[in-house]
Design a protein around this motif. Sequence first.
Motif, PDB file in Angstrom:
ATOM      1  N   ALA A   1       8.111  -1.147   1.415  1.00 19.27           N
ATOM      2  CA  ALA A   1       8.689  -1.619  -0.202  1.00 19.27           C
ATOM      3  C   ALA A   1       9.941  -1.949   0.020  1.00 19.27           C
ATOM      4  CB  ALA A   1       8.470  -0.350  -0.900  1.00 19.27           C
TER       5      ALA A   1
ATOM      6  N   GLY B   1      13.620  -2.794  -2.540  1.00 17.15           N
ATOM      7  CA  GLY B   1      14.237  -2.239  -3.844  1.00 17.15           C
ATOM      8  C   GLY B   1      14.796  -0.740  -3.762  1.00 17.15           C
TER       9      GLY B   1
ATOM     10  N   LEU C   1      12.184   2.699  -7.167  1.00 17.20           N
ATOM     11  CA  LEU C   1      10.881   2.214  -6.942  1.00 17.20           C
ATOM     12  C   LEU C   1      10.025   3.236  -7.986  1.00 17.20           C
ATOM     13  CD1 LEU C   1      10.475   2.382  -3.083  1.00 17.20           C
ATOM     14  CD2 LEU C   1      10.598   0.562  -4.762  1.00 17.20           C
ATOM     15  N   ARG C   2       9.014   2.408  -8.618  1.00 20.23           N
ATOM     16  CA  ARG C   2       8.038   3.163  -9.512  1.00 20.23           C
ATOM     17  C   ARG C   2       6.812   3.401  -8.489  1.00 20.23           C
ATOM     18  NH1 ARG C   2       5.728   0.644 -13.404  1.00 20.23           N
ATOM     19  NH2 ARG C   2       5.451   2.584 -14.627  1.00 20.23           N
TER      20      ARG C   2
ATOM     21  N   ARG D   1      14.558   6.468  -2.979  1.00 14.83           N
ATOM     22  CA  ARG D   1      14.461   5.442  -3.948  1.00 14.83           C
ATOM     23  C   ARG D   1      13.439   5.791  -5.147  1.00 14.83           C
ATOM     24  NH1 ARG D   1      12.340   1.163  -0.176  1.00 14.83           N
ATOM     25  NH2 ARG D   1      11.383   2.762   0.757  1.00 14.83           N
TER      26      ARG D   1
ATOM     27  N   ASP E   1       5.719  -0.646  -8.162  1.00 16.94           N
ATOM     28  CA  ASP E   1       6.315  -1.052  -6.874  1.00 16.94           C
ATOM     29  C   ASP E   1       5.130  -0.828  -5.746  1.00 16.94           C
ATOM     30  OD1 ASP E   1       9.005  -2.174  -7.530  1.00 16.94           O
ATOM     31  OD2 ASP E   1       8.927  -0.364  -8.471  1.00 16.94           O
ATOM     32  N   VAL E   2       4.745   0.444  -5.756  1.00 12.89           N
ATOM     33  CA  VAL E   2       3.783   0.777  -4.611  1.00 12.89           C
ATOM     34  C   VAL E   2       2.575   1.640  -5.306  1.00 12.89           C
ATOM     35  CG1 VAL E   2       3.699   2.413  -2.664  1.00 12.89           C
ATOM     36  CG2 VAL E   2       5.946   1.355  -3.198  1.00 12.89           C
TER      37      VAL E   2
ATOM     38  N   LEU F   1       0.706  -4.410  -9.199  1.00 16.28           N
ATOM     39  CA  LEU F   1       1.977  -4.465  -8.272  1.00 16.28           C
ATOM     40  C   LEU F   1       2.902  -5.262  -9.104  1.00 16.28           C
ATOM     41  CD1 LEU F   1       0.336  -4.039  -4.909  1.00 16.28           C
ATOM     42  CD2 LEU F   1       1.338  -2.097  -6.092  1.00 16.28           C
ATOM     43  N   VAL F   2       4.158  -5.138  -8.685  1.00 16.94           N
ATOM     44  CA  VAL F   2       5.161  -6.118  -9.221  1.00 16.94           C
ATOM     45  C   VAL F   2       4.742  -7.180  -8.154  1.00 16.94           C
ATOM     46  CG1 VAL F   2       6.560  -4.477 -10.007  1.00 16.94           C
ATOM     47  CG2 VAL F   2       6.794  -5.055  -7.589  1.00 16.94           C
TER      48      VAL F   2
ATOM     49  N   ASP G   1       6.534  -8.372  -5.278  1.00 16.08           N
ATOM     50  CA  ASP G   1       6.562  -7.994  -3.918  1.00 16.08           C
ATOM     51  C   ASP G   1       6.186  -6.497  -3.594  1.00 16.08           C
ATOM     52  OD1 ASP G   1       8.505  -6.679  -5.223  1.00 16.08           O
ATOM     53  OD2 ASP G   1      10.292  -7.130  -3.894  1.00 16.08           O
ATOM     54  N   GLY G   2       5.097  -6.113  -4.513  1.00 18.46           N
ATOM     55  CA  GLY G   2       4.691  -4.479  -4.280  1.00 18.46           C
ATOM     56  C   GLY G   2       3.847  -4.244  -3.245  1.00 18.46           C
TER      57      GLY G   2
ATOM     58  N   THR H   1       0.540  -6.145   1.110  1.00 22.60           N
ATOM     59  CA  THR H   1       1.729  -6.634   0.135  1.00 22.60           C
ATOM     60  C   THR H   1       1.419  -7.695  -0.544  1.00 22.60           C
ATOM     61  OG1 THR H   1       2.445  -8.074   2.051  1.00 22.60           O
ATOM     62  CG2 THR H   1       3.209  -5.705   1.966  1.00 22.60           C
TER      63      THR H   1
END
Length: 231
Positions: free
Chosen positions: A61, A63, A66-67, A87, A142-143, A176-177, A179-180, A229
């Motif tokens: 991940a 960033g 992170l969520r 993070r 994010d993950v 996911l975002v 780039d999640g 990803t």
Amino acid sequence: MARFEELDWAETPWGLVVLRRRFDLVTQRDVHEVKLGDDYLMSSQFTVSERALAELGLRAAAGSSLRVMVGGLGLGYTAFEALRDDRVVELVVVDALDAVIRWHRDELFDDTRGLASDPRTTLVRDDFFDLVRTGRLERPVDVLLVDIDHAPDWLLRTDHGDFYTVEGQRAAARMLVDDGVFGLWSDEPPDDAFVDVMRQAFATAEAHVATFDNPLTGGTSTATIYVGTRA
């Protein structure tokens, strides 16, 4: 000291769930186990692969804030490991069984004590697979880490099967975002066919083998962590 103790049980829509603690003579420690009907759901005997799910997912991940969402609370090792990453600013853990969530709120497990009370953590009672299927997530994460079924072809319930199809994996990717990262735990060796399914939903997909010592067999055991990803 008693070698075996039943700590809790509850009737659920999936059947009878039972939490027990026993002293293992080989590893010389207390082991928590959860059974759902006749099926063993989880154990604290070996937790390397559950922790590896969080480690590998978060390693991929990007960033600084992170969520994270975890599908399947279990004994909490994946979620607890995720909180070790500084993070992570928000952790949502979804589980279908009220009893499992209650065990953590009552802090029954020494290894993961503090998971439920961490201010970053939200425990949600919901059907994770229906959450994915219906797209009910308010904000992308994010993950996304999932540890519910034994493997993509070894399910706790047949209605989970659509999650492991191309469309099911695309629905997971939509949570996911841009780039999640998606991570999935499996108790079986890498399945090339499932990796191919993931590659139709994610920009990248690969299978990692988590290996750990197994004193019960005198050798080693493995689990598989799939990581995808989103572009």
